[in-house]
Design an enzyme around this catalytic site. Structure first.
Site, PDB file in Angstrom:
ATOM      1  N   ARG A  88      34.424  32.788 -58.689  1.00  0.00           N
ATOM      2  CA  ARG A  88      33.142  32.027 -57.531  1.00  0.00           C
ATOM      3  C   ARG A  88      32.135  31.201 -58.025  1.00  0.00           C
ATOM      4  O   ARG A  88      32.148  30.510 -56.833  1.00  0.00           O
ATOM      5  CB  ARG A  88      32.068  33.555 -57.807  1.00  0.00           C
ATOM      6  CG  ARG A  88      33.473  34.957 -56.940  1.00  0.00           C
ATOM      7  CD  ARG A  88      33.494  36.575 -57.338  1.00  0.00           C
ATOM      8  NE  ARG A  88      32.438  35.776 -55.739  1.00  0.00           N
ATOM      9  CZ  ARG A  88      31.271  35.823 -55.856  1.00  0.00           C
ATOM     10  NH1 ARG A  88      30.043  35.390 -56.367  1.00  0.00           N
ATOM     11  NH2 ARG A  88      30.601  35.922 -54.213  1.00  0.00           N
ATOM     12  N   TYR A 146      35.669  40.981 -56.499  1.00  0.00           N
ATOM     13  CA  TYR A 146      36.441  38.703 -56.678  1.00  0.00           C
ATOM     14  C   TYR A 146      36.299  38.700 -58.071  1.00  0.00           C
ATOM     15  O   TYR A 146      36.026  37.070 -58.235  1.00  0.00           O
ATOM     16  CB  TYR A 146      35.621  38.439 -55.516  1.00  0.00           C
ATOM     17  CG  TYR A 146      35.642  39.346 -53.957  1.00  0.00           C
ATOM     18  CD1 TYR A 146      36.595  39.565 -53.687  1.00  0.00           C
ATOM     19  CD2 TYR A 146      34.293  39.789 -53.461  1.00  0.00           C
ATOM     20  CE1 TYR A 146      37.092  40.397 -52.261  1.00  0.00           C
ATOM     21  CE2 TYR A 146      34.077  40.758 -52.213  1.00  0.00           C
ATOM     22  CZ  TYR A 146      35.353  40.237 -51.602  1.00  0.00           C
ATOM     23  OH  TYR A 146      35.335  41.462 -50.309  1.00  0.00           O
ATOM     24  N   CYS A 161      40.378  21.702 -67.213  1.00  0.00           N
ATOM     25  CA  CYS A 161      39.996  20.200 -67.310  1.00  0.00           C
ATOM     26  C   CYS A 161      39.451  20.109 -65.440  1.00  0.00           C
ATOM     27  O   CYS A 161      40.212  19.049 -65.383  1.00  0.00           O
ATOM     28  CB  CYS A 161      41.222  19.086 -67.749  1.00  0.00           C
ATOM     29  SG  CYS A 161      41.873  19.857 -68.968  1.00  0.00           S
ATOM     30  N   GLU A 162      38.823  20.383 -65.345  1.00  0.00           N
ATOM     31  CA  GLU A 162      37.611  19.880 -63.536  1.00  0.00           C
ATOM     32  C   GLU A 162      36.484  20.334 -64.218  1.00  0.00           C
ATOM     33  O   GLU A 162      35.800  20.946 -64.586  1.00  0.00           O
ATOM     34  CB  GLU A 162      38.526  20.532 -63.126  1.00  0.00           C
ATOM     35  CG  GLU A 162      39.702  20.737 -62.790  1.00  0.00           C
ATOM     36  CD  GLU A 162      40.473  21.424 -61.738  1.00  0.00           C
ATOM     37  OE1 GLU A 162      38.543  21.297 -60.303  1.00  0.00           O
ATOM     38  OE2 GLU A 162      41.506  21.654 -61.283  1.00  0.00           O
ATOM     39  N   GLU A 200      34.013  49.796 -44.895  1.00  0.00           N
ATOM     40  CA  GLU A 200      35.268  49.210 -45.671  1.00  0.00           C
ATOM     41  C   GLU A 200      34.333  48.298 -46.358  1.00  0.00           C
ATOM     42  O   GLU A 200      34.031  46.966 -46.961  1.00  0.00           O
ATOM     43  CB  GLU A 200      36.355  48.181 -44.561  1.00  0.00           C
ATOM     44  CG  GLU A 200      36.481  48.524 -43.822  1.00  0.00           C
ATOM     45  CD  GLU A 200      37.274  47.506 -43.068  1.00  0.00           C
ATOM     46  OE1 GLU A 200      37.449  46.221 -42.812  1.00  0.00           O
ATOM     47  OE2 GLU A 200      38.685  48.507 -41.985  1.00  0.00           O
ATOM     48  N   GLY A 231      33.506  46.568 -50.639  1.00  0.00           N
ATOM     49  CA  GLY A 231      34.355  45.901 -51.600  1.00  0.00           C
ATOM     50  C   GLY A 231      33.560  46.095 -52.232  1.00  0.00           C
ATOM     51  O   GLY A 231      33.592  46.284 -53.112  1.00  0.00           O
TER      52      GLY A 231
HETATM   53  N1  LLP Z   1      37.018  44.469 -44.877  1.00  0.00           N
HETATM   54  C1  LLP Z   1      37.323  43.337 -44.216  1.00  0.00           C
HETATM   55  C2  LLP Z   1      37.969  42.649 -43.039  1.00  0.00           C
HETATM   56  C3  LLP Z   1      37.151  41.970 -44.979  1.00  0.00           C
HETATM   57  O1  LLP Z   1      37.411  41.003 -44.772  1.00  0.00           O
HETATM   58  C4  LLP Z   1      36.215  41.899 -46.024  1.00  0.00           C
HETATM   59  C5  LLP Z   1      36.289  40.886 -47.199  1.00  0.00           C
HETATM   60  C6  LLP Z   1      35.958  43.219 -46.998  1.00  0.00           C
HETATM   61  C7  LLP Z   1      35.672  44.216 -46.108  1.00  0.00           C
HETATM   62  C8  LLP Z   1      34.571  43.312 -47.476  1.00  0.00           C
HETATM   63  O2  LLP Z   1      33.482  42.538 -47.364  1.00  0.00           O
HETATM   64  P1  LLP Z   1      32.660  43.878 -48.792  1.00  0.00           P
HETATM   65  O3  LLP Z   1      32.500  44.673 -48.316  1.00  0.00           O
HETATM   66  O4  LLP Z   1      33.504  43.104 -50.256  1.00  0.00           O
HETATM   67  O5  LLP Z   1      31.629  42.344 -48.150  1.00  0.00           O
HETATM   68  N2  LLP Z   1      36.132  36.067 -51.743  1.00  0.00           N
HETATM   69  C9  LLP Z   1      34.862  36.231 -51.738  1.00  0.00           C
HETATM   70  C10 LLP Z   1      34.333  37.451 -51.084  1.00  0.00           C
HETATM   71  C11 LLP Z   1      35.785  37.746 -49.640  1.00  0.00           C
HETATM   72  C12 LLP Z   1      35.293  38.437 -48.836  1.00  0.00           C
HETATM   73  C13 LLP Z   1      36.215  38.907 -48.034  1.00  0.00           C
HETATM   74  N3  LLP Z   1      36.533  39.914 -47.091  1.00  0.00           N
HETATM   75  C14 LLP Z   1      33.724  36.259 -52.752  1.00  0.00           C
HETATM   76  O6  LLP Z   1      34.393  36.424 -54.005  1.00  0.00           O
HETATM   77  O7  LLP Z   1      32.723  36.482 -52.655  1.00  0.00           O
END
Ligand code: LLP
Length: 421
Positions: free
Chosen positions: A314, A375, A346-347, A275, A277
């Site tokens: 981020r 993200y 404004c922060e 998975e 992302g």
């Molecule tokens: N699978 C599950 C169950 C997850 O919770 C996540 C990410 C992924 C896959 C994908 O992970 P990746 O390959 O993208 O690392 N907003 C944060 C990242 C939060 C990730 C949440 N879960 C940031 O901007 O760093």
């Protein structure tokens, strides 16, 4: 590698000069490269070649319909975590049998939606969720395919807010309880066990935590099979990190990650799901902003840009680093200056970078925030009543707005004034 490179002194997205898009769309905006998305998806797909596998893109990273469609056409599955994401995946043409449903708080309505529309598997994260899913499936006269997400109690060595695999995190079922929970599930009429799920965190820059987690999954697979369960599928989650600081970071590559999967789990005869992302989307996008003012503070120089923490949260949320580069290529050897790069919100938290060494910048200049494809847009808000910024997709020498900037009226007209006011 990505497709945002200088050519003839100007940053381009594939073959399109960034200023051309800025002139057409206005700033700030997100800008994505089709070729980079394709390349990154292919890297994972090829890293698992020879294994029965499915790459389920974690669409929380970037869920624009155009992006989903382009990945779905390459054969991607999707990892969804809400009814909204499920609906988006279906709207982009992803068949139910390629969608996995993760998340600790699936509601009955969300589970019903997926059961009705088709689903590859639910990644079940708790016993109450298992009971709820079973009840629902029984009432619907269906069997819900499930994997149980186990929490392997492994330190992912990443930012605390995005680590998920330690016992103290809210995710998954403690691996020590897994056998008991599988036995319970096996006795339920509304669920069908397909395999095991694990995801230990995001932005991992070392393969070791993956190795530890996957070896635990391997042991568990053997135990569960010995207990009589049909474990035929392993969902290994996402989490592989990307280089946010060019030249300074070299996280493992998808090929190395694929080799680790083969080495740890390749002989179990299981279908493998991953998975990813961030690695697919992160370096496939930049955020383009314009410098509004250069302000001389007491001993500091502030570069005030027209995007803010509401557009890219981020840095404020995770102290994350994003490279910030001028769109006009600086002359080689030019003396650099040190800026605090800040937005208009404004922060004080609306600070993208402190003491950042950059070529001299002037009001009106365009800058690009790199590694903003994951993200970024998905975490944006309209805080300070700043309308969501548009998203643009480049493909070779063409570009298209894939989400338009709302007008002030459109933003305001979502509010409703009650009759009694
Ligand atoms: N699978 C599950 C169950 C997850 O919770 C996540 C990410 C992924 C896959 C994908 O992970 P990746 O390959 O993208 O690392 N907003 C944060 C990242 C939060 C990730 C949440 N879960 C940031 O901007 O760093």
């Amino acid at each position: 590698m990505d497709h945002f490179l200088y050519r003839d002194g100007t940053l381009r997205a594939e073959d399109v000069p960034v200023p051309e898009i800025a002139a057409a769309v206005g700033t700030p905006f997100y800008l994505y490269s089709t070729a980079t998305f394709r390349r990154h998806f292919r890297l994972f797909d090829e890293a698992l070649a020879g294994l029965d596998h499915l790459v389920c893109y974690a669409m929380k990273a970037n869920s624009n319909q155009a992006i989903l469609k382009l990945l779905a056409e390459m054969g991607a599955g999707m990892d969804v975590v809400s009814g909204g994401e499920y609906a988006r995946a279906k709207a982009a043409g992803v068949p139910g049998e390629r969608i996995v449903f993760s998340g600790v708080g699936k509601t009955r309505e969300e589970m019903r939606m997926a059961l009705e529309g088709g689903i590859r598997q639910f990644n079940v994260e708790s016993e109450p969720e298992l009971e709820a899913l079973n009840d629902l499936a029984v009432t619907m006269g269906l069997k819900a395919p499930i994997a149980i997400r186990v929490n392997p109690d492994v330190d992912a060595k990443t930012h605390a807010k995005i680590a998920t695999g330690k016992a103290e995190n809210k995710f998954g079922i403690p691996i020590s309880r897994a056998r008991a929970v599988y036995d319970r599930a096996a006795g339920m009429a509304g669920v069908e066990i397909t395999g095991i799920d694990v995801h230990i965190g995001s932005q991992l820059t070392d393969l070791e935590p993956f190795r530890q987690a996957y070896l635990k999954v391997k042991d568990l697979t053997r135990q569960l099979r010995a207990d009589g369960h049909d474990i035929r599928r392993l969902d290994l989650g996402g989490g592989l990190g990307i280089p946010y600081q060019r030249g300074n970071e070299a996280p493992p590559l998808p090929t190395e990650y694929g080799a680790l999967i083969r080495e740890t789990l390749g002989d179990l005869g299981c279908e493998i799901e991953i998975e990813p992302g961030r690695l697919i989307a992160g370096n496939a996008g930049i955020m383009v902003s314009r410098v509004i003012y250069v302000k001389e503070g007491e001993g500091r120089k502030f570069l005030i840009v027209d995007s803010g923490m509401n557009d890219l949260i981020r840095p404020a949320m995770y102290e994350a680093h994003h490279d910030i580069v001028p769109v006009q290529e600086p002359a080689p050897g030019i003396a650099r200056k040190t800026y605090d790069v800040v937005g208009p919100v404004c922060e004080t938290g609306d600070t993208f970078a402190r003491d950042r060494s950059m070529p001299p910048m002037r009001a009106g200049d365009l800058v690009a925030f790199r590694s903003a494809g994951a993200y970024g847009a998905v975490m944006a808000s309209e805080y300070n009543s700043r309308p969501l910024i548009p998203e643009v997709l480049v493909n070779g020498d063409q570009f298209a707005v894939i989400r338009a900037r709302p007008s002030y009226d459109e933003m305001i007209n979502r509010d409703r004034i009650p009759e009694w006011l």
